[in-house]
Design a protein around this motif. Structure first.
Motif, PDB file in Angstrom:
ATOM      1  N   TYR B  33      77.595  43.235   8.960  1.00  0.00           N
ATOM      2  CA  TYR B  33      78.856  42.783   9.552  1.00  0.00           C
ATOM      3  C   TYR B  33      78.695  42.655  11.061  1.00  0.00           C
ATOM      4  N   TYR B  35      81.208  42.497  14.495  1.00  0.00           N
ATOM      5  CA  TYR B  35      82.526  42.683  15.066  1.00  0.00           C
ATOM      6  C   TYR B  35      82.435  42.468  16.565  1.00  0.00           C
ATOM      7  N   GLN B  37      84.419  43.717  20.215  1.00  0.00           N
ATOM      8  CA  GLN B  37      85.401  44.642  20.782  1.00  0.00           C
ATOM      9  C   GLN B  37      85.610  44.335  22.255  1.00  0.00           C
ATOM     10  N   GLY B  40      89.571  47.965  25.792  1.00  0.00           N
ATOM     11  CA  GLY B  40      90.874  48.519  25.466  1.00  0.00           C
ATOM     12  C   GLY B  40      91.420  48.120  24.097  1.00  0.00           C
ATOM     13  N   GLN B  41      90.607  47.419  23.324  1.00  0.00           N
ATOM     14  CA  GLN B  41      91.038  46.971  21.997  1.00  0.00           C
ATOM     15  C   GLN B  41      90.158  47.578  20.914  1.00  0.00           C
ATOM     16  N   GLY B  42      90.631  47.491  19.671  1.00  0.00           N
ATOM     17  CA  GLY B  42      89.777  47.868  18.561  1.00  0.00           C
ATOM     18  C   GLY B  42      88.837  46.732  18.214  1.00  0.00           C
ATOM     19  N   PRO B  43      87.761  47.029  17.485  1.00  0.00           N
ATOM     20  CA  PRO B  43      86.847  45.953  17.064  1.00  0.00           C
ATOM     21  C   PRO B  43      87.565  44.927  16.194  1.00  0.00           C
ATOM     22  N   PHE B  45      86.826  41.770  13.395  1.00  0.00           N
ATOM     23  CA  PHE B  45      85.826  41.227  12.481  1.00  0.00           C
ATOM     24  C   PHE B  45      85.445  39.799  12.854  1.00  0.00           C
ATOM     25  N   LEU B  91      79.457  44.345  18.161  1.00  0.00           N
ATOM     26  CA  LEU B  91      79.003  45.439  17.302  1.00  0.00           C
ATOM     27  C   LEU B  91      78.508  44.894  15.979  1.00  0.00           C
ATOM     28  N   GLN B 105      80.448  51.684   6.397  1.00  0.00           N
ATOM     29  CA  GLN B 105      79.758  50.808   7.332  1.00  0.00           C
ATOM     30  C   GLN B 105      79.280  51.655   8.508  1.00  0.00           C
ATOM     31  N   PHE B 107      77.692  51.673  12.216  1.00  0.00           N
ATOM     32  CA  PHE B 107      77.670  50.773  13.355  1.00  0.00           C
ATOM     33  C   PHE B 107      76.465  51.007  14.249  1.00  0.00           C
ATOM     34  N   GLY B 108      75.989  49.923  14.841  1.00  0.00           N
ATOM     35  CA  GLY B 108      75.001  50.009  15.891  1.00  0.00           C
ATOM     36  C   GLY B 108      75.676  50.281  17.227  1.00  0.00           C
ATOM     37  N   PRO B 109      74.873  50.497  18.286  1.00  0.00           N
ATOM     38  CA  PRO B 109      75.420  50.838  19.599  1.00  0.00           C
ATOM     39  C   PRO B 109      76.072  49.666  20.314  1.00  0.00           C
ATOM     40  N   ARG B 112      76.589  44.710  24.995  1.00  0.00           N
ATOM     41  CA  ARG B 112      77.666  44.413  25.957  1.00  0.00           C
ATOM     42  C   ARG B 112      77.354  43.082  26.617  1.00  0.00           C
TER      43      ARG B 112
END
Lengths: 110, 116
Positions: B33, B35, B37, B40-43, B45, B91, B105, B107-109, B112
């Motif tokens: 997957y 995503y 981000q 200040g927001q959530g990830p 999709f 992400l 799921q 997640f990777g780091p 940016r």
């Protein structure tokens, strides 16, 4: 309106206290619910799944209210290490993509 | 064992340039997957692969975004003609199976991305 909404906080919590916060979701067909934890500049990590009967994992308790379409997270005996952003996550029917809320920031202070 | 890895960790580019972001999932995970981000927001999709094929690309914001997973393992997210609004953390996550049951799921780091 966002599909998953959370109070962004921050919730300033004295060490040892209890904090609770909710998340609301708009899609009544949502099937699975989770809380993820995200530390500053790190990736999200699964904290716990949320079940209709409610579930507990140590100091953390999660509840799901399908009728009102909200889930909650309660943290007892807060530790400094609990400081993080808590992300409410929903999976809609017949899918695997995660729908995240904006996160609730919790700051535990000595 | 090794978790999800993403490269580069940081990418600074100029508006209008092309970028590629890479994701190495956990070995053996068939589902992958992407995503995005924003601060200040959530990830949010973007796209989901089951094996080599994109099972759901409904989150890709426009045709400047494209992702591939040619051998069912490593995936590359490609962004053409980058815009300042593309700046975010990208992400990647993988899971062991997809289908009826949910599989966690991991997640990777993240990468940016900054578009100047």
């Amino acid at each position: 309106r966002k599909e998953v909404e959370q109070d962004p906080g921050p919730f300033n919590v004295p060490e040892g206290a209890t904090v609770a916060f909710n998340c609301t979701y708009s899609n009544s067909a949502s099937q699975s619910f989770f809380w993820y934890r995200q530390d500053c500049r790190k990736e999200p990590k699964l904290l716990m799944s949320v079940y209709s009967s409610g579930n507990e994992d140590g100091r953390f308790t999660a509840q799901l209210n399908r009728a009102s379409q909200y889930i909650s997270l309660l943290i007892r005996d807060s530790k400094l290490s609990d400081s993080a952003t808590y992300l409410c996550v929903v999976i809609k029917a017949a899918g695997n993509k995660l729908t995240f809320g904006g996160g609730t920031r919790v700051l535990v202070k000595p | 064992g090794a978790g999800v890895s993403q490269t580069p960790s940081n990418k600074v580019t100029e508006k209008g340039k092309y970028v590629e972001l890479r994701c190495d999932p956990i070995s053996g995970h068939t589902a992958l997957y992407w995503y995005r981000q924003s601060l200040g927001q959530g990830p949010e999709f973007l796209i989901y692969f089951q094996g080599t094929g994109a099972a759901d690309d409904s989150g890709l914001p426009n045709d400047r975004f494209f992702a591939v997973r040619p051998e069912g393992s490593v995936s590359t997210l490609k962004i053409q003609r980058t815009e300042r609004g593309d700046s975010a953390v990208y992400l990647c996550a993988s899971s062991s199976l997809a289908g009826g049951a949910y599989n966690e799921q991991f997640f990777g780091p993240g990468t940016r991305l900054t578009v100047l």
